[in-house]
Design an enzyme around this catalytic site. Structure first.
Site, PDB file in Angstrom:
ATOM      1  N   GLY A 288       0.797  -1.225   0.000  1.00 12.23           N
ATOM      2  CA  GLY A 288       0.000   0.000   0.000  1.00 12.23           C
ATOM      3  C   GLY A 288       0.823   1.264   0.000  1.00 12.23           C
ATOM      4  O   GLY A 288       0.284   2.374   0.113  1.00 12.23           O
TER       5      GLY A 288
ATOM      6  N   TYR B 110     -22.608   7.411 -26.942  1.00 12.93           N
ATOM      7  CA  TYR B 110     -21.202   7.144 -26.638  1.00 12.93           C
ATOM      8  C   TYR B 110     -20.282   7.798 -27.662  1.00 12.93           C
ATOM      9  O   TYR B 110     -19.297   8.471 -27.302  1.00 12.93           O
ATOM     10  CB  TYR B 110     -20.980   5.634 -26.619  1.00 12.93           C
ATOM     11  CG  TYR B 110     -19.550   5.189 -26.396  1.00 12.93           C
ATOM     12  CD1 TYR B 110     -19.019   5.151 -25.109  1.00 12.93           C
ATOM     13  CD2 TYR B 110     -18.752   4.794 -27.462  1.00 12.93           C
ATOM     14  CE1 TYR B 110     -17.711   4.742 -24.900  1.00 12.93           C
ATOM     15  CE2 TYR B 110     -17.451   4.373 -27.257  1.00 12.93           C
ATOM     16  CZ  TYR B 110     -16.929   4.344 -25.981  1.00 12.93           C
ATOM     17  OH  TYR B 110     -15.633   3.931 -25.779  1.00 12.93           O
TER      18      TYR B 110
ATOM     19  N   ALA C 159     -20.932  10.303 -29.627  1.00 13.90           N
ATOM     20  CA  ALA C 159     -21.022  11.759 -29.507  1.00 13.90           C
ATOM     21  C   ALA C 159     -20.133  12.264 -28.377  1.00 13.90           C
ATOM     22  O   ALA C 159     -19.428  13.271 -28.522  1.00 13.90           O
ATOM     23  CB  ALA C 159     -22.471  12.175 -29.261  1.00 13.90           C
ATOM     24  N   ALA C 160     -20.154  11.565 -27.258  1.00 13.38           N
ATOM     25  CA  ALA C 160     -19.326  11.961 -26.117  1.00 13.38           C
ATOM     26  C   ALA C 160     -17.842  11.843 -26.451  1.00 13.38           C
ATOM     27  O   ALA C 160     -17.047  12.740 -26.155  1.00 13.38           O
ATOM     28  CB  ALA C 160     -19.670  11.107 -24.900  1.00 13.38           C
TER      29      ALA C 160
ATOM     30  N   GLU D  39      -2.758  15.735 -30.045  1.00  9.39           N
ATOM     31  CA  GLU D  39      -2.841  14.661 -31.028  1.00  9.39           C
ATOM     32  C   GLU D  39      -3.644  13.479 -30.491  1.00  9.39           C
ATOM     33  O   GLU D  39      -3.903  13.373 -29.298  1.00  9.39           O
ATOM     34  CB  GLU D  39      -1.438  14.179 -31.415  1.00  9.39           C
ATOM     35  CG  GLU D  39      -0.591  15.216 -32.140  1.00  9.39           C
ATOM     36  CD  GLU D  39      -1.113  15.526 -33.533  1.00  9.39           C
ATOM     37  OE1 GLU D  39      -1.957  14.761 -34.053  1.00  9.39           O
ATOM     38  OE2 GLU D  39      -0.669  16.538 -34.112  1.00  9.39           O
ATOM     39  N   THR D  40      -4.015  12.592 -31.403  1.00 12.93           N
ATOM     40  CA  THR D  40      -4.695  11.343 -31.045  1.00 12.93           C
ATOM     41  C   THR D  40      -3.941  10.179 -31.668  1.00 12.93           C
ATOM     42  O   THR D  40      -3.661  10.191 -32.876  1.00 12.93           O
ATOM     43  CB  THR D  40      -6.150  11.328 -31.552  1.00 12.93           C
ATOM     44  OG1 THR D  40      -6.870  12.399 -30.958  1.00 12.93           O
ATOM     45  CG2 THR D  40      -6.818  10.008 -31.208  1.00 12.93           C
TER      46      THR D  40
END
Length: 246
Positions: free
Chosen positions: A54, A153, A155-156, A234-235
């Site tokens: 943790g 979806y 559209a979002a 960019e994508t």
């Protein structure tokens, strides 16, 4: 090799198949993690398996539709880690529904999680990011080409692409902002689609297979790393060529 030691990743929707792979990849590269998801119990179990001590992982329940919970996420990050270096927005909802029978609530829920959640989280967390940090928003091939039974979806996700480009302009040169658009990735989410027309989809994909969650995660890690230091607004598509082939 990419080295994220001393870096902090904040990841939303972290209990999904792709986002778990992102968390695991960044953890293995040395980053500390703040993970959020609506499924707090499932997320806590995943975090305990990944980091039994943790010491390097904190978790928080987050409904992406809530601006207040986005602010709470930022405050938790500030208290636990002081700052953050990377934000990856992975919270999403993908459900079949034709437009002619789509209810107002179905539209609002999908837009709320997939678009509002990106805005709320980016707005809350961006001030915490250290100079040279990066935001990666998880979009989708559907945001580029549309998707049957998923108008809400797609559209979002299309809006996320545009929002990310605008945010990149606003945060430059301090922070880089990019998107990753997965295509057909081997996760439980696409099992019904594969059962219905999997052979045709594989045939239409130039690389003739599904993508893996690890391939998406490594793309996200690249965009956050110094190796992508001159990449913003960019994508990157991770779809085996299906987008261009279609």
């Amino acid at each position: 090799m990419i080295d994220f030691h001393g870096k902090v990743l904040l990841l939303t929707g972290a209990n999904g198949a792709i986002t778990r792979a992102i968390a695991r990849t960044f953890f293995e590269l040395g980053a500390d993690l703040l993970l959020s998801d609506l499924d707090a119990e499932g997320l806590a179990g995943f975090a305990a398996d990944l980091d039994p001590t943790g010491g390097r992982i904190a978790t928080l329940r987050q409904d992406a539709r809530s601006s207040e919970q986005a602010e709470a996420l930022a405050e938790t990050c500030r208290e636990r880690f002081g700052k953050a270096d990377f934000l990856v927005t992975g919270a999403g909802l993908y459900r079949d529904q034709l437009v002619d029978s789509m209810s107002d609530e179905q539209w609002r829920e999908t837009i709320g999680i997939n678009l509002d959640g990106v805005f709320f989280t980016c707005r809350a967390v961006a001030p915490l990011l250290r100079d040279g940090g990066a935001i990666v928003n998880i979009a989708s091939m559907a945001g580029h080409r549309g998707s049957y039974q998923h108008a809400h979806y797609s559209a979002a996700k299309g809006a996320v692409l545009s929002f990310s480009r605008s945010l990149a302009l606003e945060l430059a040169p301090r922070i880089r902002v990019n998107c990753v658009s997965p295509g057909l990735i081997d996760t439980p989410l696409i099992k019904p689609l594969l059962a219905a027309k999997g052979d045709a989809l594989i045939e239409a994909t130039p690389l003739k297979r599904l993508g893996t969650v690890e391939e998406v995660a490594r793309t996200v890690a690249f965009l956050c790393s110094d190796w992508a230091g001159f990449v913003t607004a960019e994508t990157l598509h991770v779809n085996g060529g299906l987008y261009v082939a279609s």
